[in-house]
Design a protein around this motif. Structure first.
Motif, PDB file in Angstrom:
ATOM      1  N   ALA A 188      -4.999  14.142  11.014  1.00 60.86           N
ATOM      2  CA  ALA A 188      -6.130  13.645  11.815  1.00 60.86           C
ATOM      3  C   ALA A 188      -5.817  12.189  12.145  1.00 60.86           C
ATOM      4  O   ALA A 188      -4.811  11.633  11.683  1.00 60.86           O
ATOM      5  CB  ALA A 188      -7.422  13.773  11.034  1.00 60.86           C
ATOM      6  N   SER A 189      -6.681  11.571  12.960  1.00 59.05           N
ATOM      7  CA  SER A 189      -6.329  10.263  13.525  1.00 59.05           C
ATOM      8  C   SER A 189      -6.528   9.111  12.533  1.00 59.05           C
ATOM      9  O   SER A 189      -7.388   8.252  12.717  1.00 59.05           O
ATOM     10  CB  SER A 189      -7.122  10.026  14.807  1.00 59.05           C
ATOM     11  OG  SER A 189      -8.500  10.268  14.586  1.00 59.05           O
ATOM     12  N   VAL A 190      -5.734   9.138  11.481  1.00 59.67           N
ATOM     13  CA  VAL A 190      -5.720   8.094  10.458  1.00 59.67           C
ATOM     14  C   VAL A 190      -4.281   7.646  10.278  1.00 59.67           C
ATOM     15  O   VAL A 190      -3.394   8.491  10.144  1.00 59.67           O
ATOM     16  CB  VAL A 190      -6.253   8.643   9.115  1.00 59.67           C
ATOM     17  CG1 VAL A 190      -6.091   7.616   8.002  1.00 59.67           C
ATOM     18  CG2 VAL A 190      -7.708   9.076   9.240  1.00 59.67           C
ATOM     19  N   ILE A 191      -4.050   6.323  10.316  1.00 64.48           N
ATOM     20  CA  ILE A 191      -2.693   5.826  10.085  1.00 64.48           C
ATOM     21  C   ILE A 191      -2.731   4.777   8.985  1.00 64.48           C
ATOM     22  O   ILE A 191      -3.324   3.716   9.144  1.00 64.48           O
ATOM     23  CB  ILE A 191      -2.091   5.192  11.357  1.00 64.48           C
ATOM     24  CG1 ILE A 191      -2.125   6.176  12.519  1.00 64.48           C
ATOM     25  CG2 ILE A 191      -0.647   4.753  11.088  1.00 64.48           C
ATOM     26  CD1 ILE A 191      -1.561   5.595  13.806  1.00 64.48           C
ATOM     27  N   SER A 192      -2.111   5.114   7.855  1.00 67.31           N
ATOM     28  CA  SER A 192      -1.926   4.146   6.787  1.00 67.31           C
ATOM     29  C   SER A 192      -0.577   3.477   7.026  1.00 67.31           C
ATOM     30  O   SER A 192       0.379   4.153   7.397  1.00 67.31           O
ATOM     31  CB  SER A 192      -1.904   4.865   5.436  1.00 67.31           C
ATOM     32  OG  SER A 192      -2.969   4.463   4.630  1.00 67.31           O
ATOM     33  N   PHE A 193      -0.506   2.171   6.812  1.00 68.16           N
ATOM     34  CA  PHE A 193       0.784   1.514   7.037  1.00 68.16           C
ATOM     35  C   PHE A 193       0.909   0.261   6.183  1.00 68.16           C
ATOM     36  O   PHE A 193      -0.078  -0.235   5.630  1.00 68.16           O
ATOM     37  CB  PHE A 193       0.975   1.168   8.524  1.00 68.16           C
ATOM     38  CG  PHE A 193      -0.047   0.204   9.074  1.00 68.16           C
ATOM     39  CD1 PHE A 193      -1.255   0.655   9.568  1.00 68.16           C
ATOM     40  CD2 PHE A 193       0.200  -1.166   9.084  1.00 68.16           C
ATOM     41  CE1 PHE A 193      -2.208  -0.222  10.068  1.00 68.16           C
ATOM     42  CE2 PHE A 193      -0.744  -2.061   9.592  1.00 68.16           C
ATOM     43  CZ  PHE A 193      -1.952  -1.580  10.087  1.00 68.16           C
ATOM     44  N   VAL A 194       2.126  -0.213   6.070  1.00 70.54           N
ATOM     45  CA  VAL A 194       2.394  -1.482   5.396  1.00 70.54           C
ATOM     46  C   VAL A 194       3.292  -2.309   6.313  1.00 70.54           C
ATOM     47  O   VAL A 194       3.951  -1.777   7.204  1.00 70.54           O
ATOM     48  CB  VAL A 194       3.095  -1.281   4.030  1.00 70.54           C
ATOM     49  CG1 VAL A 194       2.160  -0.628   3.030  1.00 70.54           C
ATOM     50  CG2 VAL A 194       4.367  -0.454   4.187  1.00 70.54           C
ATOM     51  N   VAL A 195       3.264  -3.617   6.102  1.00 72.86           N
ATOM     52  CA  VAL A 195       4.177  -4.517   6.790  1.00 72.86           C
ATOM     53  C   VAL A 195       5.038  -5.159   5.701  1.00 72.86           C
ATOM     54  O   VAL A 195       4.497  -5.751   4.767  1.00 72.86           O
ATOM     55  CB  VAL A 195       3.420  -5.615   7.573  1.00 72.86           C
ATOM     56  CG1 VAL A 195       4.393  -6.566   8.244  1.00 72.86           C
ATOM     57  CG2 VAL A 195       2.478  -4.993   8.605  1.00 72.86           C
ATOM     58  N   ASP A 196       6.340  -5.008   5.812  1.00 70.82           N
ATOM     59  CA  ASP A 196       7.249  -5.540   4.793  1.00 70.82           C
ATOM     60  C   ASP A 196       6.985  -7.024   4.556  1.00 70.82           C
ATOM     61  O   ASP A 196       6.940  -7.816   5.497  1.00 70.82           O
ATOM     62  CB  ASP A 196       8.705  -5.367   5.242  1.00 70.82           C
ATOM     63  CG  ASP A 196       9.160  -3.931   5.077  1.00 70.82           C
ATOM     64  OD1 ASP A 196       8.520  -3.204   4.289  1.00 70.82           O
ATOM     65  OD2 ASP A 196      10.128  -3.534   5.751  1.00 70.82           O
ATOM     66  N   GLY A 197       6.774  -7.376   3.294  1.00 68.79           N
ATOM     67  CA  GLY A 197       6.620  -8.787   2.947  1.00 68.79           C
ATOM     68  C   GLY A 197       5.226  -9.352   3.154  1.00 68.79           C
ATOM     69  O   GLY A 197       4.999 -10.536   2.918  1.00 68.79           O
ATOM     70  N   VAL A 198       4.298  -8.531   3.599  1.00 67.71           N
ATOM     71  CA  VAL A 198       2.932  -9.023   3.796  1.00 67.71           C
ATOM     72  C   VAL A 198       1.959  -8.076   3.087  1.00 67.71           C
ATOM     73  O   VAL A 198       1.998  -6.865   3.304  1.00 67.71           O
ATOM     74  CB  VAL A 198       2.552  -9.100   5.293  1.00 67.71           C
ATOM     75  CG1 VAL A 198       1.199  -9.791   5.463  1.00 67.71           C
ATOM     76  CG2 VAL A 198       3.621  -9.817   6.095  1.00 67.71           C
ATOM     77  N   HIS A 199       1.119  -8.631   2.233  1.00 75.44           N
ATOM     78  CA  HIS A 199       0.146  -7.804   1.519  1.00 75.44           C
ATOM     79  C   HIS A 199      -0.920  -7.293   2.508  1.00 75.44           C
ATOM     80  O   HIS A 199      -1.348  -8.034   3.395  1.00 75.44           O
ATOM     81  CB  HIS A 199      -0.514  -8.636   0.421  1.00 75.44           C
ATOM     82  CG  HIS A 199      -1.338  -7.825  -0.527  1.00 75.44           C
ATOM     83  ND1 HIS A 199      -2.625  -7.437  -0.234  1.00 75.44           N
ATOM     84  CD2 HIS A 199      -1.065  -7.325  -1.757  1.00 75.44           C
ATOM     85  CE1 HIS A 199      -3.101  -6.730  -1.257  1.00 75.44           C
ATOM     86  NE2 HIS A 199      -2.179  -6.656  -2.187  1.00 75.44           N
ATOM     87  N   PRO A 200      -1.341  -6.030   2.361  1.00 72.47           N
ATOM     88  CA  PRO A 200      -2.341  -5.472   3.277  1.00 72.47           C
ATOM     89  C   PRO A 200      -3.590  -6.342   3.435  1.00 72.47           C
ATOM     90  O   PRO A 200      -4.162  -6.419   4.529  1.00 72.47           O
ATOM     91  CB  PRO A 200      -2.693  -4.130   2.627  1.00 72.47           C
ATOM     92  CG  PRO A 200      -1.477  -3.747   1.884  1.00 72.47           C
ATOM     93  CD  PRO A 200      -0.867  -5.027   1.383  1.00 72.47           C
ATOM     94  N   HIS A 201      -3.995  -6.980   2.355  1.00 67.98           N
ATOM     95  CA  HIS A 201      -5.193  -7.813   2.432  1.00 67.98           C
ATOM     96  C   HIS A 201      -4.997  -8.972   3.426  1.00 67.98           C
ATOM     97  O   HIS A 201      -5.914  -9.341   4.162  1.00 67.98           O
ATOM     98  CB  HIS A 201      -5.504  -8.356   1.037  1.00 67.98           C
ATOM     99  CG  HIS A 201      -6.979  -8.488   0.797  1.00 67.98           C
ATOM    100  ND1 HIS A 201      -7.504  -8.759  -0.432  1.00 67.98           N
ATOM    101  CD2 HIS A 201      -8.016  -8.397   1.634  1.00 67.98           C
ATOM    102  CE1 HIS A 201      -8.817  -8.827  -0.337  1.00 67.98           C
ATOM    103  NE2 HIS A 201      -9.159  -8.607   0.903  1.00 67.98           N
ATOM    104  N   ASP A 202      -3.806  -9.526   3.443  1.00 66.69           N
ATOM    105  CA  ASP A 202      -3.513 -10.607   4.395  1.00 66.69           C
ATOM    106  C   ASP A 202      -3.469 -10.059   5.824  1.00 66.69           C
ATOM    107  O   ASP A 202      -3.914 -10.718   6.766  1.00 66.69           O
ATOM    108  CB  ASP A 202      -2.192 -11.289   4.036  1.00 66.69           C
ATOM    109  CG  ASP A 202      -2.262 -11.975   2.666  1.00 66.69           C
ATOM    110  OD1 ASP A 202      -3.246 -12.684   2.416  1.00 66.69           O
ATOM    111  OD2 ASP A 202      -1.346 -11.780   1.853  1.00 66.69           O
ATOM    112  N   ILE A 203      -2.944  -8.838   5.981  1.00 66.13           N
ATOM    113  CA  ILE A 203      -2.938  -8.197   7.306  1.00 66.13           C
ATOM    114  C   ILE A 203      -4.378  -8.060   7.799  1.00 66.13           C
ATOM    115  O   ILE A 203      -4.700  -8.403   8.942  1.00 66.13           O
ATOM    116  CB  ILE A 203      -2.301  -6.782   7.238  1.00 66.13           C
ATOM    117  CG1 ILE A 203      -0.859  -6.852   6.733  1.00 66.13           C
ATOM    118  CG2 ILE A 203      -2.364  -6.103   8.602  1.00 66.13           C
ATOM    119  CD1 ILE A 203      -0.247  -5.479   6.450  1.00 66.13           C
TER     120      ILE A 203
END
Lengths: 150, 422
Positions: free
Chosen positions: B348-363
């Motif tokens: 379904a239309s859900v995308i979990s992702f990470v950015v290398d070197g950046v904590h999700p909270h900062d994103i």
């Protein structure tokens, strides 16, 4: 964007990338665990107390840039201080990040930690900035349960 | 001779219907907001959806001209409120195609519905040594109530594993079904990854062994057409606020025979037929499970939300969102340092992702400054996030009122994240 630059200052980004005093020391006299269930940040603070004085303080953990940099800069600040001095610095730091008015002498005492002043515009991030500090308080004052920011 | 050449056949003109998103967006007043000087880009729909004007007006209308307690007054307003409340039950029945309106129990949300089943059906059917089977994809709401039941009864919670893409391993699920299994409780759609579980197949496997199945539909109802009779599940639960309805109201569907055999959940008014200090006789379903004055206005507005979605057409919504998901997945994959977490074949239309070197909270904080709302953390599904090797992820969850332009804004925001963190 100006608020963002205020929050993510170069010094904070640098400590996030290269945290100082990171890792477990061989023989800490005190340690405590902190956890922020909101974002999953975890920190362990290790202290070596020589009488009333902090001889060494180090930390381990995983967290966002604000919590990692805050822990890193905290260890630099607290090394060599007495327990009473640590308590006073924590109180001033807490006032700084929650936006309470800080007298000039308190700000001066915080030194480089003043870069966390930008956190006051991001209420959701106060817990990140104070996690390591609450944890060191628990270590200093012998609290054994893990600290939670919730 | 081919079919085309048969005399008498004419080609039918099938209108290609699709969602008129510009018109849909006009129904949602909040989408006109600006946040931190930017147009709001709301991509946190798996946490809660926004509400169309029709739903907001239904709440206002109820409190302005229909408010009274239900099922007990003989006066005009009470009769109006009762009729509206029961009409809402009928609309929810239609929404999931239940056989009877009395199989629709109004509760606070999916969480309360699962707790209700655990504490009524569970306490009467589950004993020491029995097993409850869930999957590694579950939300905490479909883990903790069963752990509590297991503590109370001495039963054991079993967990069907997933692969690295975030998909259930069906062979393992089947292997875990055994004579001790009392119930399978499974999410239809993972709130953290978007994975769509093959619930029809799972129900068939469980039923062939006489094991009842609860389906947590909280993340499914906003995205796809649901037919509980076709699914054949014994229980189906969902929250109103994730499908354009108000917070604080949701639905427990149960097959009538099962609900009738279950003891009540809470005691109080409305759930009784008669009360004396010697003996209380319980009311029939659904009222047996609806003690106390319910969220009447909320239930009515949820009925309006269900009708709103059905009028748009759940199949059109699913098609549109699928297209948007593919667009977003491609766009995010093209951003340097971004990795998508959870790559199930059916999503379904859900995308979990990470950015290398950046904590999700900062994103999350940086995107918020651009007016973009996403969720960061473990999404109340800690086991699945940890299973895939993370403490936290960022999550963009899309609704039918989101647009490709908003995905472009997300991508621009993520480039800004990388820029800030260098």
């Amino acid at each position: 964007m100006s608020n963002l630059r205020e929050l993510y200052q170069e010094l904070i980004l640098d400590h996030n990338k290269n945290p100082r005093n990171f890792g477990r020391p061989p023989h800490p006299t005190h340690e405590a665990h902190g956890y922020n269930p909101l974002c999953g940040d975890r920190v362990t603070v290790y202290l070596s107390l020589d009488g009333d004085r902090v001889e060494d303080v180090r930390f381990e953990g995983k967290g966002c840039a604000i919590s990692t940099a805050s822990a890193s800069m905290m260890t630099q600040m607290l090394k060599g201080k007495t327990v009473a001095e640590c308590d006073a610095i924590f109180s001033n730091f807490h006032d700084l990040v929650t936006g309470k008015s800080c007298p000039v002498e308190s700000l001066n005492q915080l030194g480089k930690l003043a870069v966390f002043g930008g956190v006051r515009d991001f209420p959701a991030r106060v817990k990140c900035a104070t996690l390591a500090w609450h944890t060191v308080q628990a270590a200093l004052h012998g609290q054994t349960d893990p600290v939670s920011t919730e | 001779m081919s079919v085309m050449e048969q005399p008498g056949t004419t080609s039918r003109i099938v209108p290609v219907r699709s969602l008129d998103v510009a018109a849909v967006r006009r129904d949602f007043p909040i989408l006109n907001m600006r946040v931190h000087g930017h147009p709001l880009v709301y991509l946190d729909n798996a946490a809660t959806s926004q509400k169309p004007r029709q739903v907001i007006e239904a709440l206002t209308r109820y409190y302005t001209s229909q408010n009274a307690n239900i099922h007990r007054g003989v006066h005009y307003l009470s009769e109006t409120a009762t009729a509206e409340h029961e009409e809402a039950r009928e609309r929810l029945r239609r929404f999931i195609n239940a056989a009877q309106a009395r199989e629709i129990i109004f509760v606070r949300g999916a969480t309360e519905a699962i707790n209700l089943v655990a504490q009524t059906w569970g306490r009467t059917h589950v004993k020491a040594g029995d097993e409850i089977l869930v999957t590694h994809l579950e939300h905490h709401a479909n883990i903790v109530p069963w752990q509590m039941l297991c503590e109370q009864t001495g039963a054991r919670l079993r967990v069907a594993p997933i692969n690295d893409a975030g998909e259930l391993i069906m062979e393992e699920f089947e292997r875990l079904l055994n004579p001790r299994t009392r119930l399978v409780s499974v999410t239809f759609v993972s709130n953290a990854l978007g994975t769509i579980n093959p619930v029809s197949d799972m129900i068939a496997l469980a039923h062939s062994r006489g094991i009842p199945v609860l389906v947590d539909g909280a993340q499914a109802v906003p995205h796809m057409r649901i037919d509980v009779q076709e699914l054949g599940c014994d229980f189906f639960v969902f929250s109103g606020h994730k499908m354009c309805g108000p917070t604080g109201v949701g639905v427990l569907y149960g097959k009538a025979a099962r609900l009738e055999a279950m003891p009540p959940y809470q005691g109080g008014g409305d759930m009784i037929r008669s009360v004396s200090f010697e003996k209380t006789i319980y009311n029939d379903i659904p009222f047996k499970f609806e003690a106390g004055t319910p969220d009447i206005g909320g239930a009515i507005a949820l009925g309006v939300a269900a009708e709103y979605l059905q009028r748009l057409g759940m199949d059109l919504i699913a098609d549109y969102e699928h297209d948007l998901l593919e667009y977003a997945t491609r766009a995010l994959r093209a951003v340097d340092r971004v990795r998508i977490v959870g790559n199930a074949a059916r999503k379904a239309s859900v995308i979990s992702f990470v950015v290398d070197g950046v904590h999700p909270h900062d994103i999350g904080t940086i995107l918020d400054q651009e007016g973009i709302a996403i969720r960061t953390g473990h999404h109340c599904a800690q086991p699945v996030i940890e299973r895939l090797g993370y403490d936290a992820t960022a999550r963009a969850s899309l609704a039918f009122y989101n647009t490709r332009e908003e995905i472009d804004a997300l991508v621009a925001g993520l480039r800004r994240v990388v820029e800030v963190f260098g």
